[in-house]
Design an enzyme around this catalytic site. Structure first.
Site, PDB file in Angstrom:
ATOM      1  CG  ASP A 200     126.157  29.124 -10.035  1.00 24.79           C
ATOM      2  OD1 ASP A 200     125.099  29.356  -9.416  1.00 24.79           O
ATOM      3  OD2 ASP A 200     126.360  28.076 -10.683  1.00 24.79           O
ATOM      4  CD  GLU A 265     124.202  29.507  -5.434  1.00 22.42           C
ATOM      5  OE1 GLU A 265     123.001  29.185  -5.372  1.00 22.42           O
ATOM      6  OE2 GLU A 265     124.910  29.281  -6.439  1.00 22.42           O
TER       7      GLU A 265
END
Length: 529
Positions: A200, A265
């Protein structure tokens, strides 16, 4: 050597919305297990599961309070182990989210850190004294709402950094104890059999240690995301430190073999994104999000392909994303007809495709009444909420679309069209979006040119995108009509004929011998040449 993730297709599951197994209106891990046969039938190679960790749910699981357990809402560690076992038994790999940038403010680490300035875990987070005027240490903005990224703590008289909600304090990866603890989190899940991690906001983990102010964004205008008022020069993607972070992760997962995948990401320009491959020692797949934010036009997409392929290091493998849990659904962005063309693009372009649950049946954004809003982003920055793309999977035409039992209110409302747009209705419809998606997946899996071959874009009339995929003894031409008008194109002179093997209309299987290709409105074709 080709790794599984180079030839494979990744399918993202938002666990709250996939399948409710216990009647509480919220999806869970046992629910995913119930639907594994569908995913194996569809033909994907891996499932990526968004966070299921214990969390106060300030940001629906991206505020983690325990990295090595399962939130009771989603099940238990035993359920997770069974999910991995059942997935592997069907030939499906399992990728999970790793959230390294921040924890929940309810995490025991942060509770200790904020207890006093001399607590041993104080330096596990990023604390600073106030500026001379008593305000925040610098001008950095939170990504949620665009307010200050610093929260003042009355008890200890310092500010802590939070790139997102104030309930999500940023970890200090420059502290070796933090590093060791977080890398052990990876090992915990690798020992349980996971096949990789989607990291993330990986590009945000390392910031400027001098905490310099970010410069103003001269292109920002009213109506844009308030968090974009500044250019994030110092608060994200801080090199070379961020590349050392990538290498720490890579070295850790490779303790468990070379076939584990690391997906980062990041929303970055191609050249900066390509740097995150390193020398083959950093991320395997820095996410390519450019299609999420670019106009859906043939000339724009051709330019994206060419630019991306130009900047990729020789050792790097590309990837493409059309939808995820943070962005409006593709069918709502470009329309149902073009969503079929987009599916053909995603599954025939060079690189690993990531599909978002429900896109294979053409699910659309669902309007959320104010009283049903769940996403904190919508409350902080109205109009930017992500709930519309996170609604329950539409399995059949029964009450609640088969997601949860009749009489139970799902955590988000269902689409009004779920009685016609659902898996059961489309599974036996020879012209459905699901039938098309499965046909494309099957073709991609069977054709080396499509799953591992080279790519070359070709000149085409306005509104058409054409590219060639080649492998030894195999060659495919893909032509996509981005317009709602009939279009014609001539085959390149090198090809005297083309055998159309798949159309987005699912009704063509023909040999073209006069070099003239005719495409109907919103049609894409795959042809052997």
């Amino acid at each position: 050597m080709a790794y599984w993730w180079q030839k494979g297709i990744i399918y993202q599951i938002y666990p709250r919305s996939f399948q409710d197994s216990n009647g509480d209106g919220i999806g869970d891990l046992p629910g995913i297990i119930q639907r594994l046969d569908y995913l194996a039938w569809l033909g994907v190679d891996a499932i990526w599961i968004s966070p299921f960790y214990p969390s106060p749910m300030a940001d629906f699981g991206y505020d983690v309070s325990n990295y090595t357990d399962v939130h009771p809402m989603f099940g238990t560690l035993d359920d997770f182990d069974r999910l991995v076992e059942e997935s592997h038994r069907r030939g499906l790999r399992v990728i999970i989210d790793f959230v390294p940038n921040h924890t929940s403010d309810q995490h025991p680490w942060f509770q200790e850190s904020r207890s006093s300035r001399d607590n041993p875990k104080r330096d596990w987070y990023i604390w600073r004294d106030p500026a001379p005027d008593g305000g925040p240490p610098n001008n950095w903005l939170s990504r949620f709402g665009g307010g200050s990224a610093w929260e003042y703590d009355e008890r200890t008289g310092q500010y802590y950094l939070h790139s997102f909600l104030k309930e999500q304090p940023d970890l200090n990866w420059r502290n070796p104890e933090v590093r060791a603890a977080m890398l052990d989190v990876l090992r915990f899940w690798l020992r349980r059999g996971v096949d990789g991690f989607r990291v993330d906001v990986s590009f945000r983990v390392m910031k400027d240690p001098l905490l310099r102010d970010n410069p103003p964004n001269p292109n920002w205008r009213e109506g844009m995301d308030p968090a974009d008022r500044l250019i994030e020069r110092y608060s994200m993607d801080f090199a070379p430190d961020i590349h050392q972070f990538n290498r720490w992760l890579r070295q850790t997962v490779e303790e468990f073999g070379k076939d584990k995948v690391l997906i980062g990401e990041m929303d970055l320009p191609f050249e900066r994104m390509a740097a995150h491959y390193g020398k083959g020692d950093e991320l395997h797949l820095p996410f390519n999000f450019r299609l999420l934010f670019s106009p859906w036009k043939a000339d724009v997409v051709r330019q994206l392909i060419d630019e991306y392929e130009r900047v990729l290091p020789a050792h790097a493998w590309p990837n493409w994303v059309l939808g995820n849990h943070d962005q409006p659904r593709i069918a709502s962005r470009i329309g149902r007809e073009q969503a079929r063309v987009a599916a053909m693009f995603l599954l025939t372009v060079r690189g690993t495709p990531t599909m978002y649950y429900g896109d294979e049946i053409g699910m659309e954004n669902v309007p959320i009444p104010p009283e049903r809003v769940q996403d904190p982003w919508e409350r902080l920055a109205p109009g930017f909420g992500r709930d519309p793309a996170r609604t329950p999977m539409q399995w059949d035409d029964s009450p609640n679309a088969g997601f949860c039992p009749p009489g139970v209110e799902p955590w988000l409302p269902l689409a009004e069209n779920y009685r016609t747009i659902n898996v059961a209705a489309q599974r036996h419809d020879p012209t459905s979006m699901l039938t098309l998606t499965r046909a494309l997946i099957g073709l991609r899996r069977a054709a080396p040119a499509l799953n591992r071959g080279s790519i070359r874009t070709l000149d085409a009339p306005d509104g058409l995108l054409a590219y060639l995929r080649e492998a030894p003894n195999e060659r495919y031409l893909i032509v996509l009509n981005f317009t709602d008008q009939p279009q014609g194109a001539l085959l390149p002179e090198a090809f005297s004929s083309a055998n159309i093997v798949l159309s987005t209309y699912l009704d063509r299987n023909e040999l073209v011998t006069n070099r003239e290709l005719r495409l109907r409105p919103n049609e894409g074709i795959v042809a052997m040449v």
